[in-house]
Write an enzyme that holds these catalytic residues in place. Structure first.
Site, PDB file in Angstrom:
ATOM      1  N   LYS A 139       0.894  -1.020  -0.152  1.00 28.45           N
ATOM      2  CA  LYS A 139      -0.025  -0.212   0.079  1.00 28.45           C
ATOM      3  C   LYS A 139       0.897   1.319  -0.011  1.00 28.45           C
ATOM      4  CE  LYS A 139      -0.102   2.192   4.002  1.00 28.45           C
ATOM      5  NZ  LYS A 139      -0.384   2.658   5.346  1.00 28.45           N
ATOM      6  N   HIS A 169      -1.990  -4.966   5.127  1.00 28.88           N
ATOM      7  CA  HIS A 169      -1.556  -6.035   6.202  1.00 28.88           C
ATOM      8  C   HIS A 169      -2.513  -6.253   7.479  1.00 28.88           C
ATOM      9  CE1 HIS A 169      -0.121  -2.491   8.748  1.00 28.88           C
ATOM     10  NE2 HIS A 169       0.049  -3.436   9.521  1.00 28.88           N
ATOM     11  N   LYS A 173      -4.202  -9.706  10.132  1.00 23.85           N
ATOM     12  CA  LYS A 173      -4.171  -9.854  11.643  1.00 23.85           C
ATOM     13  C   LYS A 173      -5.303 -10.738  12.182  1.00 23.85           C
ATOM     14  CE  LYS A 173      -2.678  -4.993  12.355  1.00 23.85           C
ATOM     15  NZ  LYS A 173      -1.743  -4.881  13.218  1.00 23.85           N
ATOM     16  N   GLU A 207      -2.760   5.447  18.349  1.00 23.55           N
ATOM     17  CA  GLU A 207      -1.238   5.098  18.482  1.00 23.55           C
ATOM     18  C   GLU A 207      -0.437   5.935  19.366  1.00 23.55           C
ATOM     19  OE1 GLU A 207       0.625   3.270  14.820  1.00 23.55           O
ATOM     20  OE2 GLU A 207      -0.402   4.839  13.930  1.00 23.55           O
ATOM     21  N   ASP A 226      -3.536   7.282   5.124  1.00 19.99           N
ATOM     22  CA  ASP A 226      -2.695   6.323   5.674  1.00 19.99           C
ATOM     23  C   ASP A 226      -3.365   5.098   6.433  1.00 19.99           C
ATOM     24  OD1 ASP A 226       0.063   5.336   6.661  1.00 19.99           O
ATOM     25  OD2 ASP A 226      -0.528   5.978   8.607  1.00 19.99           O
ATOM     26  N   HIS A 231      -7.029   0.496   5.748  1.00 23.32           N
ATOM     27  CA  HIS A 231      -7.029  -0.674   6.939  1.00 23.32           C
ATOM     28  C   HIS A 231      -8.426  -0.524   7.529  1.00 23.32           C
ATOM     29  CE1 HIS A 231      -3.023  -1.062   6.398  1.00 23.32           C
ATOM     30  NE2 HIS A 231      -2.652   0.103   7.129  1.00 23.32           N
ATOM     31  N   LYS A 331      -2.265   9.570  15.427  1.00 16.55           N
ATOM     32  CA  LYS A 331      -1.272   9.537  15.988  1.00 16.55           C
ATOM     33  C   LYS A 331      -1.149  10.147  17.483  1.00 16.55           C
ATOM     34  CE  LYS A 331       0.821   7.603  12.286  1.00 16.55           C
ATOM     35  NZ  LYS A 331       1.358   5.925  12.372  1.00 16.55           N
TER      36      LYS A 331
HETATM   37  C1  BG6 Z   1       0.608   1.278   8.623  1.00  9.45           C
HETATM   38  C2  BG6 Z   1       0.605   2.718   8.664  1.00  9.45           C
HETATM   39  O1  BG6 Z   1       0.175   0.883   7.473  1.00  9.45           O
HETATM   40  O2  BG6 Z   1      -0.002   0.739   9.720  1.00  9.45           O
HETATM   41  C3  BG6 Z   1       1.146   3.260   9.866  1.00  9.45           C
HETATM   42  O3  BG6 Z   1       1.423   3.083   7.692  1.00  9.45           O
HETATM   43  C4  BG6 Z   1       0.606   2.414  11.219  1.00  9.45           C
HETATM   44  O4  BG6 Z   1       0.991   4.506   9.964  1.00  9.45           O
HETATM   45  C5  BG6 Z   1       0.684   1.146  10.766  1.00  9.45           C
HETATM   46  O5  BG6 Z   1       1.294   2.682  12.212  1.00  9.45           O
HETATM   47  C6  BG6 Z   1      -0.081   0.235  12.034  1.00  9.45           C
HETATM   48  O6  BG6 Z   1      -0.118  -0.937  11.856  1.00  9.45           O
HETATM   49  P1  BG6 Z   1       0.578  -2.229  12.787  1.00  9.45           P
HETATM   50  O7  BG6 Z   1       0.149  -3.485  12.443  1.00  9.45           O
HETATM   51  O8  BG6 Z   1       2.005  -1.727  13.131  1.00  9.45           O
HETATM   52  O9  BG6 Z   1      -0.185  -1.916  14.309  1.00  9.45           O
END
Ligand code: BG6
Length: 482
Positions: A139, A169, A173, A207, A226, A231, A331
């Site tokens: 991505k 990704h 999970k 986060e 992002d 996601h 963030k």
């Molecule tokens: C990524 C984003 O795709 O996913 C990041 O670009 C983010 O900004 C991250 O921190 C979060 O995923 P994970 O699996 O690391 O919690």
């Protein structure tokens, strides 16, 4: 698994070091990929030995269970070719690949098109008899609807849609995959999974991390691109989709697209009622003072990029009419906390003085731990049923992974799926396209104006409240995370 070659384009980069190689190393250590060859490709004209040393170092830093004995076996799988992304350079890979080969674009997004074209021109998109050629794309797929469509066209000059695996990704999970299994494999869930019983759904990914070393990428992307476009929209579609007739990649993706098509479009006139953006200012994470986004290294002082985005989505179909789905991510928030939280409607009728009666939640937690929680009301212990001041809320918790059970990271899961030709947890172009289409009016509106500011370490901008129905409240980030 058949004898397979995985060519990683961008093999000298960060993604390869931090995520791909540790995942490949673990799969190998578990004996799942004995017949895999991994060929690194990057512009550095390294020798095979140099590449091996580079990966050795990366695994020592990023593979949680690094063991020299495993490494000595794993290193034999590695090979390396240096060159540019044009057909001339890429042709050097010809002697290294096998009939079943995957090309993984672990590259900056601006190079996806060029790499797909170069590989096509070098003849790699044409599989030999009994072979397969797959392109795995990281991505983000485009930065808006028009650029995603342009990238699709460029890739399709040489590659068919069913040769392209687009990674998100989050689809690797455990919690995400369990959303599907749990919903459809339990008789008690599906009959209540609808607007008659559910009052709201909140999908949060909070986060404490800031922009870290990703200023160049992040300042152009922002939180909506992002995290939400990909996601969170995926979590949303999986939570809202209809039951599948078959667990097959196309049926699954058809169902997800159907959800996106049922979302009430956000228009220029309704953006403010459906979307909120924020940017962190200086603040505190626990005792640690942190700077504001505009003072982070590499971020322009006047940047208007959002580091927090929240959406209110409404789905206009029989199942979900009248149930808001709230999605948000940011963030530098109060804690690391992510989940899909489903609140059920209040129960009718009298319940003995149980003030929280009906305040039931079913929560699929992702961080801090992957587990499911059911929040229910129960009687307070004691002799007198009516005399208790209130019912009490109890949490029934079920961790996903029991002691001794094997867990796989999202990248381990998805790499294994890709090598086995399982396309279910990869995005088809129309999913990406619909997600961009829904968000385009928001992206357009956010071209001007300022984000709402929030202090680092807080719950995000206070303006996010305006998205909620009066009967709803945001779940607390500080309270639920770690
Ligand atoms: C990524 C984003 O795709 O996913 C990041 O670009 C983010 O900004 C991250 O921190 C979060 O995923 P994970 O699996 O690391 O919690």
């Amino acid at each position: 698994m058949k004898a397979t070659t995985l060519v990683i384009l961008g093999a000298s980069g960060d993604l390869t070091q931090r995520l791909l190689m540790p995942a490949l190393y673990r799969l190998h250590a578990l004996g799942l990929t004995p017949d895999l060859r991994i060929v690194g490709y990057a512009k550095e004209l390294w020798s095979r030995d140099h590449f091996e040393k580079h990966i050795h170092k990366a695994l020592q830093a990023f593979a949680p269970d690094f063991k020299l004995a495993h490494w000595n076996r794993f290193r034999r799988q590695l090979d390396y070719v240096g060159g540019e992304l044009q057909a001339d350079g890429l042709s050097a890979l010809k002697s290294k690949i096998s009939p079943f080969t995957l090309f993984y674009l672990a590259l900056p997004p601006a190079l996806f098109g060029m790499a797909a074209t170069g590989l096509g021109e070098a003849g790699f998109s044409k599989a030999p008899r009994n072979g397969r050629r797959i392109l795995v794309v990281e991505k983000p797929f485009g930065t808006d609807l028009a650029s995603a469509e342009a990238l699709r066209k460029e890739m399709h000059t040489h590659w068919e849609e069913d040769q392209i695996l687009r990674i998100d990704h989050f689809l690797g999970k455990e919690t995400t995959q369990n959303l599907m299994v749990f919903r459809f494999a339990n008789r008690v869930i599906e009959p209540i999974w609808n607007a008659q019983n559910i009052s709201q759904v909140q999908i949060t990914f909070a986060e404490t991390l800031g922009v870290e070393k990703r200023a160049a990428y992040y300042d152009k992307a922002g939180a909506l691109r992002d995290m939400l476009q990909n996601h969170l929209m995926q979590l949303f579609s999986l939570a809202a989709m209809e039951p599948l007739a078959e667990m097959n990649a196309d049926v699954l993706r058809n169902h997800k697209v159907e959800v996106l098509r049922s979302v009430v479009p956000i228009t220029a006139a309704t953006v403010d009622a459906h979307a909120v953006r924020g940017q962190y200012r200086a603040g505190k994470l626990g005792r640690k003072k942190v700077v504001g986004y505009r003072s982070e290294p590499g971020i322009p002082r006047g940047s208007r990029t959002e580091t927090f985005a929240a959406l209110r989505l409404e789905v206009d179909n029989w199942r979900w009419h009248g149930v808001p789905f709230y999605l948000r991510s940011g963030k530098r928030l109060a804690s690391n906390y992510s989940e899909i939280a489903v609140q059920f409607r209040e129960v009718p009728g009298a319940v003995p003085r149980a003030v929280h009666a009906g305040n039931n939640w079913m929560i699929f937690r992702i961080t801090p731990t992957e587990q499911m929680d059911l929040l229910v009301t129960a009687k307070c212990p004691g002799l007198d049923l009516a005399g208790q001041p209130a019912g009490r809320r109890i949490v029934m918790t079920a961790p996903y992974v029991g002691a001794g059970e094997q867990e796989f990271s999202a990248y381990e899961q998805l790499l294994m799926d890709a090598m086995e030709g399982d396309r279910r947890h990869f995005l088809r172009f129309d999913e990406v396209e619909w997600a961009w289409r829904l968000l385009t009016p928001v992206l357009d509106a956010w071209q001007s104006g300022e984000p709402d500011f929030y202090a680092a370490g807080s719950e995000g901008p206070t303006t996010q409240k305006r998205l909620l129905d009066p009967r709803h409240a945001w779940c607390s980030i500080a309270h639920n995370g770690e």
